[in-house]
Design a protein around this motif. Structure first.
Motif, PDB file in Angstrom:
ATOM      1  N   ALA A  57       0.834  -1.207   0.000  1.00 19.33           N
ATOM      2  CA  ALA A  57       0.000   0.000   0.000  1.00 19.33           C
ATOM      3  C   ALA A  57       0.865   1.253   0.000  1.00 19.33           C
ATOM      4  O   ALA A  57       0.611   2.194  -0.763  1.00 19.33           O
ATOM      5  N   ALA A  58       1.905   1.262   0.822  1.00 18.90           N
ATOM      6  CA  ALA A  58       2.800   2.423   0.873  1.00 18.90           C
ATOM      7  C   ALA A  58       3.543   2.594  -0.450  1.00 18.90           C
ATOM      8  O   ALA A  58       3.664   3.708  -0.966  1.00 18.90           O
ATOM      9  N   ALA A  59       4.035   1.506  -1.001  1.00 18.25           N
ATOM     10  CA  ALA A  59       4.798   1.577  -2.249  1.00 18.25           C
ATOM     11  C   ALA A  59       3.940   2.041  -3.414  1.00 18.25           C
ATOM     12  O   ALA A  59       4.416   2.739  -4.303  1.00 18.25           O
ATOM     13  N   CYS A  60       2.671   1.659  -3.404  1.00 19.86           N
ATOM     14  CA  CYS A  60       1.771   1.984  -4.523  1.00 19.86           C
ATOM     15  C   CYS A  60       0.904   3.206  -4.260  1.00 19.86           C
ATOM     16  O   CYS A  60       0.147   3.636  -5.145  1.00 19.86           O
ATOM     17  N   GLY A  61       0.971   3.749  -3.045  1.00 11.99           N
ATOM     18  CA  GLY A  61       0.206   4.951  -2.732  1.00 11.99           C
ATOM     19  C   GLY A  61      -1.291   4.744  -2.649  1.00 11.99           C
ATOM     20  O   GLY A  61      -2.063   5.593  -3.088  1.00 11.99           O
ATOM     21  N   VAL A  62      -1.703   3.601  -2.099  1.00 15.64           N
ATOM     22  CA  VAL A  62      -3.129   3.340  -1.910  1.00 15.64           C
ATOM     23  C   VAL A  62      -3.395   3.043  -0.437  1.00 15.64           C
ATOM     24  O   VAL A  62      -2.487   2.618   0.277  1.00 15.64           O
ATOM     25  N   PRO A  63      -4.620   3.235   0.028  1.00 19.05           N
ATOM     26  CA  PRO A  63      -4.925   2.947   1.437  1.00 19.05           C
ATOM     27  C   PRO A  63      -4.846   1.437   1.707  1.00 19.05           C
ATOM     28  O   PRO A  63      -5.356   0.634   0.904  1.00 19.05           O
ATOM     29  N   PRO A  64      -4.247   1.039   2.817  1.00 19.27           N
ATOM     30  CA  PRO A  64      -4.141  -0.396   3.138  1.00 19.27           C
ATOM     31  C   PRO A  64      -5.489  -1.104   3.185  1.00 19.27           C
ATOM     32  O   PRO A  64      -5.602  -2.255   2.760  1.00 19.27           O
ATOM     33  N   ASP A  65      -6.529  -0.424   3.685  1.00 24.48           N
ATOM     34  CA  ASP A  65      -7.849  -1.051   3.768  1.00 24.48           C
ATOM     35  C   ASP A  65      -8.384  -1.448   2.400  1.00 24.48           C
ATOM     36  O   ASP A  65      -9.127  -2.415   2.279  1.00 24.48           O
ATOM     37  N   ALA A  66      -8.010  -0.713   1.377  1.00 22.01           N
ATOM     38  CA  ALA A  66      -8.490  -1.021   0.029  1.00 22.01           C
ATOM     39  C   ALA A  66      -7.967  -2.378  -0.450  1.00 22.01           C
ATOM     40  O   ALA A  66      -8.646  -3.063  -1.214  1.00 22.01           O
ATOM     41  N   LEU A  67      -6.798  -2.775   0.024  1.00 21.64           N
ATOM     42  CA  LEU A  67      -6.222  -4.052  -0.391  1.00 21.64           C
ATOM     43  C   LEU A  67      -6.950  -5.231   0.228  1.00 21.64           C
ATOM     44  O   LEU A  67      -6.923  -6.323  -0.313  1.00 21.64           O
ATOM     45  N   ARG A  68      -7.582  -5.033   1.357  1.00 21.16           N
ATOM     46  CA  ARG A  68      -8.314  -6.096   2.034  1.00 21.16           C
ATOM     47  C   ARG A  68      -9.789  -6.131   1.647  1.00 21.16           C
ATOM     48  O   ARG A  68     -10.520  -7.008   2.067  1.00 21.16           O
ATOM     49  N   SER A  69     -10.214  -5.176   0.846  1.00 17.95           N
ATOM     50  CA  SER A  69     -11.616  -5.088   0.443  1.00 17.95           C
ATOM     51  C   SER A  69     -12.029  -6.308  -0.376  1.00 17.95           C
ATOM     52  O   SER A  69     -11.237  -6.872  -1.130  1.00 17.95           O
ATOM     53  N   ALA A  70     -13.276  -6.691  -0.238  1.00 22.02           N
ATOM     54  CA  ALA A  70     -13.808  -7.798  -1.029  1.00 22.02           C
ATOM     55  C   ALA A  70     -13.998  -7.390  -2.489  1.00 22.02           C
ATOM     56  O   ALA A  70     -14.064  -8.241  -3.363  1.00 22.02           O
ATOM     57  N   ARG A  71     -14.053  -6.091  -2.740  1.00 25.87           N
ATOM     58  CA  ARG A  71     -14.212  -5.592  -4.103  1.00 25.87           C
ATOM     59  C   ARG A  71     -12.854  -5.545  -4.792  1.00 25.87           C
ATOM     60  O   ARG A  71     -11.824  -5.389  -4.157  1.00 25.87           O
ATOM     61  N   ARG A  72     -12.871  -5.651  -6.100  1.00 31.40           N
ATOM     62  CA  ARG A  72     -11.632  -5.617  -6.874  1.00 31.40           C
ATOM     63  C   ARG A  72     -10.974  -4.254  -6.774  1.00 31.40           C
ATOM     64  O   ARG A  72      -9.776  -4.139  -6.580  1.00 31.40           O
TER      65      ARG A  72
END
Length: 123
Positions: free
Chosen positions: A20-35
């Motif tokens: 998440a840090a390397a790609c600049g996205v929120p960590p919670d988004a990576l655990r989301s059930a949505r793509r």
């Protein structure tokens, strides 16, 4: 010996935070059930790959940790592996792998210290 669930949680949590840090996205988004958007999916692919390659988590363990099926995990790892032909990307992923292994060793050392002396004193 198979890794304990707490070990798997630690490794997947470290991988999510790093990707998440390397790609600049929120960590919670990576655990989301949505793509999610392409950048979120790419970061999730990276996190899954790091968990599988850097920490040796099985495809099944990664699937459980990221709430995906094994085929999706296999696809994510293949996508990242294909991009490793790009020199800059390969260098960045190798640095992330090295940093994650060092971070995990540090956390395990600290955890061992706490389990050896749960009150913090040496008596």
């Amino acid at each position: 010996m198979a890794p304990r669930r707490s070990d798997q949680f630690l490794s997947s949590a470290l991988c999510v935070a790093a990707a998440a840090a390397a790609c600049g996205v929120p960590p919670d988004a990576l655990r989301s059930a949505r793509r999610g958007r392409a950048n979120v999916a790419g970061a999730r692919h990276l996190a899954v790959y790091l968990d599988h390659v850097a920490f040796g988590a099985s495809l099944s363990a990664c699937a459980r940790a990221f709430a995906r099926d094994r085929a999706s995990i296999r696809h994510a790892c293949a996508r990242v592996e294909d991009r490793r032909d790009e020199e800059n990307f390969d260098r960045a992923v190798a640095a992330l792998e090295q940093a994650l292994r060092a971070q995990r060793r540090l956390i395990e050392t600290i955890a061992f210290s706490f389990s050896s002396h749960p009150t913090g004193d040496d008596s």
